[in-house]
Design an enzyme around this catalytic site. Structure first.
Site, PDB file in Angstrom:
ATOM      1  N   SER A   8       0.848  -1.286   0.044  1.00  0.00           N
ATOM      2  CA  SER A   8       0.119  -0.148   0.044  1.00  0.00           C
ATOM      3  C   SER A   8       0.973   1.212  -0.047  1.00  0.00           C
ATOM      4  CB  SER A   8      -0.903   0.078   1.380  1.00  0.00           C
ATOM      5  OG  SER A   8      -1.521   1.265   1.083  1.00  0.00           O
ATOM      6  N   HIS A  33      -1.085  -1.195  -4.401  1.00  0.00           N
ATOM      7  CA  HIS A  33      -2.333  -0.914  -3.656  1.00  0.00           C
ATOM      8  C   HIS A  33      -2.363   0.765  -3.518  1.00  0.00           C
ATOM      9  CE1 HIS A  33      -5.859  -2.024  -1.348  1.00  0.00           C
ATOM     10  NE2 HIS A  33      -5.443  -1.002  -0.315  1.00  0.00           N
ATOM     11  N   ASP A  35      -4.733   3.766  -2.134  1.00  0.00           N
ATOM     12  CA  ASP A  35      -5.587   4.121  -1.122  1.00  0.00           C
ATOM     13  C   ASP A  35      -6.146   5.477  -1.338  1.00  0.00           C
ATOM     14  OD1 ASP A  35      -6.106   1.550   0.683  1.00  0.00           O
ATOM     15  OD2 ASP A  35      -3.974   2.370   1.171  1.00  0.00           O
ATOM     16  N   MET A  37      -8.973   8.510  -0.226  1.00  0.00           N
ATOM     17  CA  MET A  37      -9.777   8.691   1.001  1.00  0.00           C
ATOM     18  C   MET A  37     -10.446  10.079   0.890  1.00  0.00           C
ATOM     19  SD  MET A  37      -7.529   7.324   4.102  1.00  0.00           S
ATOM     20  CE  MET A  37      -6.816   5.533   3.923  1.00  0.00           C
ATOM     21  N   HIS A  66      -8.151   1.307  -4.097  1.00  0.00           N
ATOM     22  CA  HIS A  66      -9.134   0.975  -3.281  1.00  0.00           C
ATOM     23  C   HIS A  66      -9.993   2.457  -2.846  1.00  0.00           C
ATOM     24  CE1 HIS A  66      -9.729   0.022   1.529  1.00  0.00           C
ATOM     25  NE2 HIS A  66     -10.846  -0.092   0.908  1.00  0.00           N
ATOM     26  N   MET A  68     -11.866   4.594  -0.687  1.00  0.00           N
ATOM     27  CA  MET A  68     -12.809   4.801   0.605  1.00  0.00           C
ATOM     28  C   MET A  68     -13.511   6.189   0.497  1.00  0.00           C
ATOM     29  SD  MET A  68      -9.772   3.291   2.723  1.00  0.00           S
ATOM     30  CE  MET A  68      -8.634   3.495   1.457  1.00  0.00           C
ATOM     31  N   MET A 137     -11.698  -5.838   5.145  1.00  0.00           N
ATOM     32  CA  MET A 137     -10.950  -4.669   5.887  1.00  0.00           C
ATOM     33  C   MET A 137     -10.504  -5.386   7.167  1.00  0.00           C
ATOM     34  SD  MET A 137     -10.379  -2.293   3.887  1.00  0.00           S
ATOM     35  CE  MET A 137      -9.287  -1.351   5.204  1.00  0.00           C
ATOM     36  N   ASP A 175      -6.864  -6.504   4.031  1.00  0.00           N
ATOM     37  CA  ASP A 175      -6.552  -5.049   4.088  1.00  0.00           C
ATOM     38  C   ASP A 175      -6.331  -4.514   5.297  1.00  0.00           C
ATOM     39  OD1 ASP A 175      -5.209  -2.537   3.334  1.00  0.00           O
ATOM     40  OD2 ASP A 175      -6.971  -2.002   2.275  1.00  0.00           O
TER      41      ASP A 175
HETATM   42  C1  DX5 Z   1      -6.507   1.375   5.473  1.00  0.00           C
HETATM   43  C2  DX5 Z   1      -5.965   1.421   3.910  1.00  0.00           C
HETATM   44  C3  DX5 Z   1      -4.656   0.270   4.246  1.00  0.00           C
HETATM   45  C4  DX5 Z   1      -3.733   0.803   4.678  1.00  0.00           C
HETATM   46  C5  DX5 Z   1      -3.020  -0.536   5.037  1.00  0.00           C
HETATM   47  O1  DX5 Z   1      -7.536   2.366   5.608  1.00  0.00           O
HETATM   48  O2  DX5 Z   1      -7.163   0.872   3.054  1.00  0.00           O
HETATM   49  O3  DX5 Z   1      -4.722  -0.056   2.798  1.00  0.00           O
HETATM   50  O4  DX5 Z   1      -2.755   1.595   3.633  1.00  0.00           O
HETATM   51  O5  DX5 Z   1      -1.883  -0.101   5.878  1.00  0.00           O
HETATM   52  P1  DX5 Z   1      -1.242  -0.992   6.989  1.00  0.00           P
HETATM   53  O6  DX5 Z   1      -0.523  -2.037   6.451  1.00  0.00           O
HETATM   54  O7  DX5 Z   1      -0.022  -0.087   7.456  1.00  0.00           O
HETATM   55  O8  DX5 Z   1      -2.239  -1.423   7.903  1.00  0.00           O
HETATM   56 ZN    ZN Z   2      -6.488  -0.064   1.303  1.00  0.00          ZN
END
Ligand code: DX5
Ligand code: ZN
Length: 221
Positions: A8, A33, A35, A37, A66, A68, A137, A175
């Site tokens: 990630s 990956h 993320d 947000m 991903h 969010m 998750m 994840d």
């Molecule tokens: C959390 C993200 C994850 C995060 C994982 O909201 O969706 O992908 O980056 O990070 P670690 O491996 O540090 O928990």
């Molecule tokens: Zn993620």
């Protein structure tokens, strides 16, 4: 099929993003990956289109995006244009989940659906034939570096059993809080894709950390 590793980039050093993307490219990782947000669906804002475009300039490996974010339908075309391989939306953020998943496939990407830790698998039972990936998750989404929720092992097992009984084909991704400590048990439970942020990028040697996850080398205490 051997399991896949998706580091990630949330845990990358954004001042050296090209370097960190190239580290993933040169490692045994399978996917990047990514993320996204929005500060609404989750209490944090990560990064958006210009940063993903920059990542794409240095990435050959598939982009596992991903989302969010609330109402992700608004941006499906944008993520297709950015070259997303898999586009995962949260079931909790989609009023018309079936339509959203269809629109993602229509746009040329692989549809994925993510579930928060509290969301039962039964909420997506009717769309299991429409997704290429289910992301469980194992932390409450919004931040990297959180503690892995142990109940995830059992959730992965139940989802894998359901996949088998339904004759479905999707990949099971886990994840949040994934590292050498729990990778083996997750794969044994039925996980196909391990997302790892902190355990890769904060490791003294990230390339070795990826390799350890890929080969399920146990952590030496
Ligand atoms: C959390 C993200 C994850 C995060 C994982 O909201 O969706 O992908 O980056 O990070 P670690 O491996 O540090 O928990
Ligand atoms: Zn993620």
């Amino acid at each position: 099929m051997s399991h896949l590793i998706a580091p990630s980039l949330l845990a990358a050093d954004f001042g050296n993003l090209a370097r960190d993307v190239q580290m993933v490219e040169g490692s045994e990782a399978d996917w990047h990956h990514i993320d996204v947000m929005d500060g609404m669906f989750v209490p944090n804002i990560s990064y958006g289109m210009p940063v993903i475009a920059a990542i794409g300039q240095h990435a050959e490996k598939p982009l596992d995006v991903h989302l969010m974010i609330e109402a992700p339908d608004r941006y499906i075309g944008h993520f297709a244009a950015l070259g997303a391989h898999t586009l995962t939306v949260h079931a909790e953020a989609c009023v018309h989940l079936h339509r959203t998943l269809g629109a993602i496939r229509e746009a040329g990407m692989r549809p994925g659906v993510a579930l928060n830790p509290h969301t039962p698998i039964s909420t997506i039972e009717e769309v299991l034939g429409d997704v290429d990936l289910v992301c469980l998750m194992s932390v409450n989404p919004g931040f990297g570096g959180q503690k892995f929720i142990e109940a995830t092992f059992n959730k992965v097992e139940r989802l894998a059993a359901l996949r088998q009984s339904a004759g479905a084909q999707f990949l099971i991704e886990v994840d949040g809080g994934v590292g050498q400590k729990n990778a083996g048990q997750l794969v044994a439970a039925g996980a196909d894709v391990l997302v790892a942020g902190s355990s890769v990028f904060k490791a003294p040697d990230p390339v070795t950390a990826v390799s350890n996850l890929k080969h399920l080398r146990q952590e030496v205490a």
